[in-house]
Design an enzyme around this catalytic site. Sequence first.
Site, PDB file in Angstrom:
ATOM      1  N   SER A 149      13.781  64.070  19.815  1.00 45.63           N
ATOM      2  CA  SER A 149      14.196  62.846  19.683  1.00 45.63           C
ATOM      3  C   SER A 149      13.918  61.511  20.338  1.00 45.63           C
ATOM      4  O   SER A 149      13.886  60.297  20.081  1.00 45.63           O
ATOM      5  CB  SER A 149      15.611  62.881  19.220  1.00 45.63           C
ATOM      6  OG  SER A 149      16.362  62.795  20.400  1.00 45.63           O
ATOM      7  N   SER A 207      15.047  67.481  23.132  1.00 47.04           N
ATOM      8  CA  SER A 207      14.669  66.058  22.747  1.00 47.04           C
ATOM      9  C   SER A 207      14.102  65.325  24.146  1.00 47.04           C
ATOM     10  O   SER A 207      13.616  64.250  23.886  1.00 47.04           O
ATOM     11  CB  SER A 207      16.007  65.275  22.301  1.00 47.04           C
ATOM     12  OG  SER A 207      15.901  65.053  20.834  1.00 47.04           O
ATOM     13  N   LYS A 229      17.127  55.252  26.384  1.00 43.92           N
ATOM     14  CA  LYS A 229      17.038  55.504  25.063  1.00 43.92           C
ATOM     15  C   LYS A 229      18.406  54.623  24.478  1.00 43.92           C
ATOM     16  O   LYS A 229      19.426  54.623  24.603  1.00 43.92           O
ATOM     17  CB  LYS A 229      17.491  57.052  24.974  1.00 43.92           C
ATOM     18  CG  LYS A 229      17.390  57.802  23.655  1.00 43.92           C
ATOM     19  CD  LYS A 229      17.600  59.104  23.700  1.00 43.92           C
ATOM     20  CE  LYS A 229      17.190  60.068  22.332  1.00 43.92           C
ATOM     21  NZ  LYS A 229      17.439  61.400  22.657  1.00 43.92           N
TER      22      LYS A 229
END
Length: 486
Positions: A154, A178, A79
């Site tokens: 997210s 997330s 990420k």
Amino acid sequence: MELNKLTLTEAIKGLREKQFTSVDLTNACFEQIEKFDGEVKSYITLNKEEALAQAEEADRKIASGDELPPLLGIPVAVKDLFCTKGLRSTGASKILENYVPPFDATAVKKIREQGGVILGKVNLDEFAMGGSTENSGFFPTKNPWDLDRVPGGSSGGSAAALAADMCLYSLGTDTGGSIRQPASFCGVSGLKVTYGRVSRYGVMAMTSSLDTIGHFGKNVEDVALILSCIAGKDPLDSTTPDEPVDDYLKEINKDIKGLKIGLPKEYFIEGMDESVRDLILAAAKKFEEMGAEIVDISLPHTDLAIAAYYVICPSEVSSNMARYDGMRYGLSNRDDKTLEEIYNSSRESGFGAEVKRRIMIGTYALSSGYYDAYYKQAMKVRTLVREDFDKAFESVDMILTPTAPTPAFKLGENISDPLKMYLGDVFTIPASLAGICGLSIPVGLDNGLPVGAQLLGKRFDEKTILRAGHQYQQVTDFHKAKPDLK
Ligand code: GLN
């Protein structure tokens, strides 16, 4: 054999037995990225040259026959909220569009030390604020199961890249859902650890009192293996306690006979998707058949959690975002004359709408005269939510709930209505406020879209939810379903 489709455990075995090399594995991932990421758009930055060098190095180590760490030669997607030394790390924000960190986040460092192969950096909602990856400062990521839908957020890039077999596992973060929600939307397994279980050092902070590091795998066994490689105390993160790291791979093989699983009535509410409810209840039945005992429980403050979170989160955001001031690093509009003009214009053009919204809400909630009414009140609610779980865990070993009230929604469907987007976090946020651990595993399809069940565990009791998830995957095949990419 399509190497990029292997699970972590299969790939480790194949590498050890020299059926293929890490270079083969890495190339297979890049080929998949080339084929499909033009549409899915999970990667922000590719790290091809370094990844292939890492793979060659891994192959040399494997050939030497020395003792081999598990993640050696295995390709991972990270990420873009994690700092990676020498590799652009943007937080999916224009304000860090060209930022190249001089250091690695601890989780990344541990993977590098094992000889992991870093394929690239994947998309997210800007600084992890959002639940659809549409708040990325660059572009939205699409759900590989249906390109008209969001992958969740997210950590949407991490979940989509894995679901589309563009990596073998991926790293994400979970502040209010997330990891769990995108895992549910993309049909993969995702773990949010207990607050402090994995070091947050080097990961861009969003809500420091809630942020956790975690990861996605193609099954729970993979998730357990990765956790054993990245968990533990870190002198660089004072919120990581000296709590022993369990032998997760061993623990998951124990059966679940007699395990008490709580089903909280507040998580089966009016307005939730009927098929989601049915799939979760079917999973509960399966656990019962496997020997677990299903117990009805109540978590009475569940309905207050979202309101509390959306005060606490923006409050901490307003403070954490202050470091992006156009002076220290990142975007800087130096043509503006005074210091204040540089601050204003860099932040104005660098931050997206959701980040600005949270900075404003948080600044308001923390201002004198309002602090007691909002922030302090929210912190009291947080304690109540935490006590709900503590009380429940006196009588059950684990809690089973839906991960999200619906399957993946359409791109554009919620983005103009922040409140609607926030309400989608109803089932993930309470556990975040309580600091406990949670795992999302696929439990079936609703109109061709994956649905995840959330398994919640006591603080530092990842081993129990991983065990339940793994045992479930021994008798079901939902985790093996794949999107039909063309
Ligand atoms: N969707 C939640 C939010 O927007 C959670 C995000 C997260 O866990 N990083 O804050």
